[in-house]
Design an enzyme around this catalytic site. Structure first.
Site, mmCIF file in Angstrom:
data_model
loop_
_atom_site.group_PDB
_atom_site.id
_atom_site.type_symbol
_atom_site.label_atom_id
_atom_site.label_comp_id
_atom_site.label_asym_id
_atom_site.label_seq_id
_atom_site.Cartn_x
_atom_site.Cartn_y
_atom_site.Cartn_z
ATOM 1 N N GLN A 12 6.789 -17.407 7.793
ATOM 2 C CA GLN A 12 5.637 -17.831 8.606
ATOM 3 C C GLN A 12 4.683 -18.739 7.832
ATOM 4 O OE1 GLN A 12 4.254 -14.750 11.593
ATOM 5 N NE2 GLN A 12 4.951 -13.418 9.968
ATOM 6 N N LEU A 13 4.292 -18.294 6.640
ATOM 7 C CA LEU A 13 3.342 -19.082 5.847
ATOM 8 C C LEU A 13 3.985 -20.357 5.320
ATOM 9 C CD1 LEU A 13 0.601 -19.455 4.513
ATOM 10 C CD2 LEU A 13 1.348 -17.938 2.662
ATOM 11 N N THR A 64 9.739 -8.296 2.971
ATOM 12 C CA THR A 64 8.650 -7.795 3.832
ATOM 13 C C THR A 64 9.079 -6.765 4.875
ATOM 14 O OG1 THR A 64 8.969 -9.680 5.297
ATOM 15 C CG2 THR A 64 7.273 -9.911 3.606
ATOM 16 N N THR A 103 -0.566 -8.421 -0.366
ATOM 17 C CA THR A 103 -0.755 -7.711 0.904
ATOM 18 C C THR A 103 -1.833 -6.638 0.861
ATOM 19 O OG1 THR A 103 0.419 -6.200 2.425
ATOM 20 C CG2 THR A 103 1.110 -6.157 0.160
ATOM 21 N N TYR A 127 7.173 -0.750 -0.068
ATOM 22 C CA TYR A 127 6.787 -2.155 0.033
ATOM 23 C C TYR A 127 5.470 -2.395 -0.710
ATOM 24 C CZ TYR A 127 4.675 -6.324 2.125
ATOM 25 O OH TYR A 127 4.028 -7.527 2.304
ATOM 26 N N TRP A 152 -1.433 -8.431 8.270
ATOM 27 C CA TRP A 152 -1.056 -8.595 9.679
ATOM 28 C C TRP A 152 -0.790 -10.067 10.037
ATOM 29 C CZ3 TRP A 152 -4.664 -5.095 13.164
ATOM 30 C CH2 TRP A 152 -4.808 -3.822 12.572
#
Length: 282
Positions: A12-13, A64, A103, A127, A152
């Site tokens: 995503q990033l 993740t 995170t 994680y 999130w």
């Protein structure tokens, strides 16, 4: 021309940084996925870095799959911890800048106030544990590195809560969503912009920073916002986490305090609903 290496570029990033890179053509960009930069093969990783020779590394790659990590601890540790050690020591030796993404799962979730960068860490799942070990080794091997903790994460790319909810709300008449885990979502496009603010700033201030959108909500409230913006008619009900058991425990409260990144880098932190509207209108 400075060369920026982005690992995990299909995530995503990484995907948002790829879009944003078009506005930063004065950098040479190298976007790599798991086939080109193999974080799970440590012996190969250093050679790959030597070939690319980046001036700046943005490490977006991570293991993740939070629940799967409980049974794949070794693999999660290699990617989230041991590979970070290689990236950090290579960047320190070669005078390259390193931004490593972490995170909110490094916290145990028992706080009742927004967590700043000095709040005690105490992960409650594999994680979170592997990500915390990655942070520690990162700063140990390269004290000049920057770590950004986020939470999130969602975007138009990949799988995430917003896309899943939007799909389910169109397929079903009713949905249950946990209402006792509190935090704030992060639109990956906003995080990508924040990273570019840091990279293009005249000064480099190493250390840990928090970044997520503004707001203090539960996943249930997040789902309600998705329903409202999407104009869906699906009935959404809040349920406790105990009614939805998962292999990995989640922190009950992991809201991040963003004061530091705002003060030091003057980063703009949008309100979560504004960003959600932006993403859902694309």
């Amino acid at each position: 021309m400075k060369k920026i290496l982005v690992t995990g570029s299909n995530g995503q990033l990484g995907s948002e940084l790829k879009l944003l890179s078009e506005n930063y053509s004065h950098f040479e960009w190298v976007f790599t996925d798991r086939t080109e930069i193999t974080l799970d093969k440590l012996s190969v990783l250093e050679n790959q870095l030597e070939l690319i020779k980046p001036d700046i590394i943005i490490n977006c790659a991570a293991y993740t799959a939070v629940d799967k990590a409980e049974s794949e601890k070794e693999l999660a540790d290699v990617i989230n911890h041991l590979a970070v050690s290689v990236l950090a020591s290579w960047s320190a030796k070669n005078n390259a800048k390193l931004i490593h993404v972490s995170t909110d799962y490094v916290f145990n979730g028992t706080s009742s106030i927004a967590l700043n960068e000095n709040a005690p860490t105490d992960p409650i799942n594999v994680y979170g544990e592997t990500k915390l070990n990655g942070e520690k080794i990162c700063l140990q091997q390269n004290p000049e590195a920057i770590i950004i903790r986020t939470s999130w994460v969602y975007s138009c790319f990949g799988n995430n809560f917003v896309k899943t909810m939007s799909r389910l709300m169109q397929e079903r008449d009713s949905l249950n969503v946990v209402n006792d885990q509190i935090g704030s979502p992060t639109y990956a496009a906003d995080l990508a912009k924040a990273i570019m603010v840091i990279i293009t700033h005249s000064d480099w201030y190493p250390g840990i920073y928090n970044f997520s959108n503004e707001g203090e909500i539960s996943w249930y409230e997040f789902a309600l916002a998705i329903k409202e913006i999407g104009g869906y008619t699906c009935e959404v009900s809040g349920i406790p986490s105990s009614s939805y058991p998962t292999p990995a425990k989640r922190p009950a409260y992991s809201l991040l305090d963003k004061s530091k990144i705002k003060q030091i880098y003057h980063v703009d932190v949008p309100e979560y609903k504004e960003s959600l509207k932006k993403m859902m209108s694309l």
